[in-house]
Enzyme design. Structure first.
Site, mmCIF file in Angstrom:
data_model
loop_
_atom_site.group_PDB
_atom_site.id
_atom_site.type_symbol
_atom_site.label_atom_id
_atom_site.label_comp_id
_atom_site.label_asym_id
_atom_site.label_seq_id
_atom_site.Cartn_x
_atom_site.Cartn_y
_atom_site.Cartn_z
ATOM 1 N N ARG A 85 34.907 28.275 30.119
ATOM 2 C CA ARG A 85 34.121 27.942 31.312
ATOM 3 C C ARG A 85 32.691 27.645 30.898
ATOM 4 O O ARG A 85 32.061 28.457 30.227
ATOM 5 C CB ARG A 85 34.095 29.137 32.286
ATOM 6 N N ASP A 110 34.882 40.691 31.413
ATOM 7 C CA ASP A 110 35.282 39.497 30.663
ATOM 8 C C ASP A 110 36.542 39.799 29.862
ATOM 9 O O ASP A 110 36.521 40.571 28.900
ATOM 10 C CB ASP A 110 34.142 39.072 29.724
HETATM 11 C C1 PRP Z 1 38.085 33.236 31.345
HETATM 12 C C2 PRP Z 1 39.508 33.569 31.725
HETATM 13 C C3 PRP Z 1 39.982 32.280 32.322
HETATM 14 C C4 PRP Z 1 38.755 31.770 33.018
HETATM 15 C C5 PRP Z 1 38.914 32.108 34.477
HETATM 16 O O1 PRP Z 1 38.039 32.516 30.176
HETATM 17 O O2 PRP Z 1 40.275 33.998 30.639
HETATM 18 O O3 PRP Z 1 40.452 31.338 31.381
HETATM 19 O O4 PRP Z 1 37.645 32.465 32.462
HETATM 20 O O5 PRP Z 1 37.881 31.541 35.189
HETATM 21 P P1 PRP Z 1 38.093 30.352 36.226
HETATM 22 O O6 PRP Z 1 39.271 30.697 37.059
HETATM 23 O O7 PRP Z 1 36.810 30.371 36.988
HETATM 24 O O8 PRP Z 1 38.278 29.072 35.444
HETATM 25 P P2 PRP Z 1 36.673 32.122 29.451
HETATM 26 O O9 PRP Z 1 36.225 30.785 29.886
HETATM 27 O O10 PRP Z 1 35.692 33.241 29.589
HETATM 28 O O11 PRP Z 1 37.126 31.954 27.944
HETATM 29 P P3 PRP Z 1 37.754 33.005 26.916
HETATM 30 O O12 PRP Z 1 39.156 33.319 27.373
HETATM 31 O O13 PRP Z 1 37.721 32.233 25.634
HETATM 32 O O14 PRP Z 1 36.885 34.233 26.872
HETATM 33 N N1 URA Z 2 36.701 35.321 33.382
HETATM 34 C C1 URA Z 2 36.783 36.626 33.073
HETATM 35 O O1 URA Z 2 37.092 36.984 31.934
HETATM 36 N N2 URA Z 2 36.517 37.509 34.036
HETATM 37 C C2 URA Z 2 36.176 37.153 35.275
HETATM 38 O O2 URA Z 2 35.952 38.036 36.124
HETATM 39 C C3 URA Z 2 36.092 35.788 35.580
HETATM 40 C C4 URA Z 2 36.355 34.883 34.607
#
Ligand code: PRP
Ligand code: URA
Length: 209
Positions: free
Chosen positions: A104, A200
């Site tokens: 994101r 997270d």
């Molecule tokens: C997090 C999570 C999802 C996303 C959810 O990933 O694992 O993929 O955010 O958010 P959304 O519904 O608003 O798109 P992140 O982008 O933090 O990446 P990561 O898994 O590499 O930490």
């Molecule tokens: N991604 C995460 O890991 N946690 C949240 O709450 C939203 C997006």
């Protein structure tokens, strides 16, 4: 409108409580996500078709059942979706695994694609997209869109915690996709984190930050 299944089995809800708890460290968090994913896979496969087969038991011939129909593909959204794969493979060990890399953007909260490697026959498979968090729904909707562009037409989404906003977005963009979650939380905060959520998911799974 696609259906949302809230998997409220007591074992899932019990383990989810410890997943949410900020005192739970990386090792235990990883183990719990793995266990919850196995339990969710049990529920998500409930509707799989069966066909009759004959076997000989040591006592007599028997008419039994085995799973028929499409083969399964598991598609984790990197990174955090990876934490759910092994738990599913414990029950469906022959499933193929494809990876979609999305993060994101910290300012816009919209997904940015950085990787994709999928099984060649996704159009013939029943796909389970995994991601622990369904927040705005941008990442899941984009991943499903990518799969459909490559020919997929049988997709389920499996998340541990969802926000109402994320469910609404996926339902709107992909009304054919059934959503399986362990909990639907209250809302998103100003940083688009799920409240109360678990923080997270990627950082907690991999011990980063
Ligand atoms: C997090 C999570 C999802 C996303 C959810 O990933 O694992 O993929 O955010 O958010 P959304 O519904 O608003 O798109 P992140 O982008 O933090 O990446 P990561 O898994 O590499 O930490
Ligand atoms: N991604 C995460 O890991 N946690 C949240 O709450 C939203 C997006």
């Amino acid at each position: 409108m696609s259906k949302v299944h809230i998997l409220d089995h007591p074992l899932i809800q019990h383990k989810l409580t410890y997943i949410r708890d900020k005192r739970t460290g990386t090792k235990e968090f990883r183990e719990l996500v793995d266990e919850v994913s196995t339990l969710m896979a049990y529920e998500i496969t409930r509707g799989m078709p069966l066909k009759e087969v004959k076997v000989e038991t040591p006592v007599a011939p028997a008419t039994c059942h085995v799973i028929s129909g499409k083969k399964v593909g598991v598609i984790p959204i990197l990174r955090a979706g990876l934490g759910m794969v092994d738990g599913i493979l414990k029950l469906i060990p022959a499933a193929k695994v494809g990876h979609i890399g999305l993060y994101r953007d910290p300012d816009t909260h919209e997904p940015v694609e950085y990787y994709a490697k999928l099984p060649s026959d996704i159009e013939e498979r029943e796909l389970i997209v995994t991601d622990p968090m369904l927040a705005t729904g941008g990442s899941a909707a984009a991943a499903i869109h990518m799969l459909k562009e490559k020919g997929a037409h049988n997709v389920k989404l499996m998340c541990i915690i969802a926000a109402p906003e994320g469910i609404e977005r996926v339902q709107k963009q992909h009304p054919d996709v059934e959503i399986f979650v362990a909990a639907v939380d209250e809302k998103l905060n100003e940083k688009c984190y799920i409240v109360p959520g678990l923080g997270d998911a990627g950082d907690r799974l991999f011990g980063t930050k």
